[in-house]
Design a protein around this motif. Structure first.
Motif, mmCIF file in Angstrom:
data_model
loop_
_atom_site.group_PDB
_atom_site.id
_atom_site.type_symbol
_atom_site.label_atom_id
_atom_site.label_comp_id
_atom_site.label_asym_id
_atom_site.label_seq_id
_atom_site.Cartn_x
_atom_site.Cartn_y
_atom_site.Cartn_z
ATOM 1 N N ILE A 108 0.838 -1.194 0.000
ATOM 2 C CA ILE A 108 0.000 0.000 0.000
ATOM 3 C C ILE A 108 0.874 1.246 0.000
ATOM 4 O O ILE A 108 2.099 1.172 0.136
ATOM 5 N N GLU B 274 -3.144 5.815 1.484
ATOM 6 C CA GLU B 274 -4.212 4.818 1.408
ATOM 7 C C GLU B 274 -4.537 4.289 2.804
ATOM 8 O O GLU B 274 -3.669 4.232 3.670
ATOM 9 N N ARG C 288 -10.103 0.545 -5.067
ATOM 10 C CA ARG C 288 -9.803 1.831 -4.430
ATOM 11 C C ARG C 288 -10.955 2.808 -4.600
ATOM 12 O O ARG C 288 -11.539 2.943 -5.681
ATOM 13 N N ASN D 272 -11.383 6.664 -4.484
ATOM 14 C CA ASN D 272 -10.457 7.794 -4.571
ATOM 15 C C ASN D 272 -11.096 9.127 -4.183
ATOM 16 O O ASN D 272 -12.182 9.469 -4.659
ATOM 17 N N TYR E 123 -13.647 4.374 -10.040
ATOM 18 C CA TYR E 123 -14.173 3.408 -9.070
ATOM 19 C C TYR E 123 -14.711 2.199 -9.807
ATOM 20 O O TYR E 123 -15.394 2.363 -10.809
ATOM 21 N N ASP F 25 -11.559 1.183 -9.425
ATOM 22 C CA ASP F 25 -10.126 1.423 -9.582
ATOM 23 C C ASP F 25 -9.308 0.294 -8.962
ATOM 24 O O ASP F 25 -8.486 0.505 -8.054
ATOM 25 N N ARG F 26 -9.509 -0.919 -9.445
ATOM 26 C CA ARG F 26 -8.892 -2.095 -8.837
ATOM 27 C C ARG F 26 -7.379 -2.156 -9.083
ATOM 28 O O ARG F 26 -6.913 -1.900 -10.178
ATOM 29 N N ASP G 58 -13.360 -1.419 0.494
ATOM 30 C CA ASP G 58 -12.634 -0.355 -0.205
ATOM 31 C C ASP G 58 -11.268 -0.080 0.406
ATOM 32 O O ASP G 58 -11.083 -0.136 1.625
ATOM 33 N N LEU G 59 -10.325 0.230 -0.470
ATOM 34 C CA LEU G 59 -9.044 0.800 -0.075
ATOM 35 C C LEU G 59 -9.182 2.301 -0.295
ATOM 36 O O LEU G 59 -9.220 2.768 -1.432
ATOM 37 N N HIS H 277 -8.352 5.957 -0.837
ATOM 38 C CA HIS H 277 -7.171 6.578 -1.429
ATOM 39 C C HIS H 277 -7.352 8.086 -1.451
ATOM 40 O O HIS H 277 -8.241 8.607 -2.134
ATOM 41 N N THR I 259 -6.356 10.641 -2.986
ATOM 42 C CA THR I 259 -5.659 10.981 -4.221
ATOM 43 C C THR I 259 -5.294 12.447 -4.320
ATOM 44 O O THR I 259 -4.161 12.804 -4.615
#
Length: 256
Positions: free
Chosen positions: A83, A87, A114, A116, A129, A131-132, A166-167, A169, A171
């Motif tokens: 990671i 994140e 993810r 974002n 999204y 956004d793997r 979800d991760l 992020h 951004t």
């Protein structure tokens, strides 16, 4: 019944003190945390050690891919979760990862979706999204490519399994910092392609730029993300222009 595998969370960082606390808090349940620093001048090391994570340094920067390779070599766990400092692992994603650790398939790579953040809004359209990204994998079987930027995991013929959760992020928290990062990515992308003998025409600069805006705003329904969606479409077009214009410039610069 199988034994639960050990998880090593791996990060590469530089001057990430502002973000690191929340990031490490979200993965504090892991068996091991590895942080490889490339020359921070802030409190990155201090924060890392406060969480009991292992801190290493390598200032001989040779690109994101090779830095991730080195960071992974410091890990001792069976499974790697790679990671970044911006994140955070959500509770639902943690549950998915812990389920995987109960029965890991060495021939599988696990993708994380993810979510974002862009200018105060978590984007659920615009191609952002879910956004793997392939970030969870067996340490002995996979590693990152040598890419200078936008590095990817070399997965070969592995099966990719999407995980739930979800991760998060972060951004774009600061628009100016985000733009500077985009410009540096564009420069690295152009240099890498130039070194590979790639080039582009002047027409390609225009067509790719317009295509990037149209793809984000229309095809990827960026208009559903409101004002941020429109701004992101413009940012993607600008980033694409910088990439191809830089590659064109490198191919046409005067030879000394």
């Amino acid at each position: 019944m199988t034994d639960k595998k050990c998880l090593s969370v791996v990060l590469i960082v530089r001057n990430e003190a502002e973000l690191l606390t929340d990031c490490l808090s979200s993965v504090s349940w892991a068996d091991e945390i590895i942080v490889l620093d490339s020359g921070s001048t802030d409190a990155t090391e201090e924060i890392t050690r406060q969480f009991g994570a292992k801190f290493y340094q390598n200032t001989d920067w040779q690109g994101f891919g090779k830095q991730r390779q080195l960071a992974q070599r410091y890990a001792t766990g069976d499974v790697i979760l790679m990671i970044d400092a911006d994140e955070r692992v959500s509770p639902e994603l943690r549950q998915s990862i812990e389920s995987v650790l109960q029965n890991v398939d060495k021939n599988q790579v696990y993708s994380l979706g993810r979510l974002n953040l862009f200018l105060g809004r978590f984007m659920r359209h615009s191609g952002w999204y879910p956004d793997r990204v392939n970030r969870l994998y067996c340490a002995k079987h996979f590693r990152y490519n040598d890419d200078l930027v936008h590095e990817s995991l070399a997965i070969g013929n592995a099966d990719i399994v999407p995980l739930k959760g979800d991760l998060l992020h972060l951004t774009c928290r600061n628009f100016f910092d985000f733009q500077r990062k985009q410009l540096s990515y564009a420069e690295a992308w152009a240099k890498q392609r130039h070194q590979q003998g790639r080039y582009c025409s002047f027409f390609s600069i225009i067509s790719h730029t317009l295509g990037a805006f149209f793809k984000t705003w229309i095809l990827r329904t960026g208009f559903l993300d409101g004002k941020q969606g429109l701004i992101l479409a413009g940012v993607n077009a600008q980033y694409t222009f910088n990439k191809y214009a830089a590659l064109w410039a490198l191919s046409h610069q005067l030879q000394k």
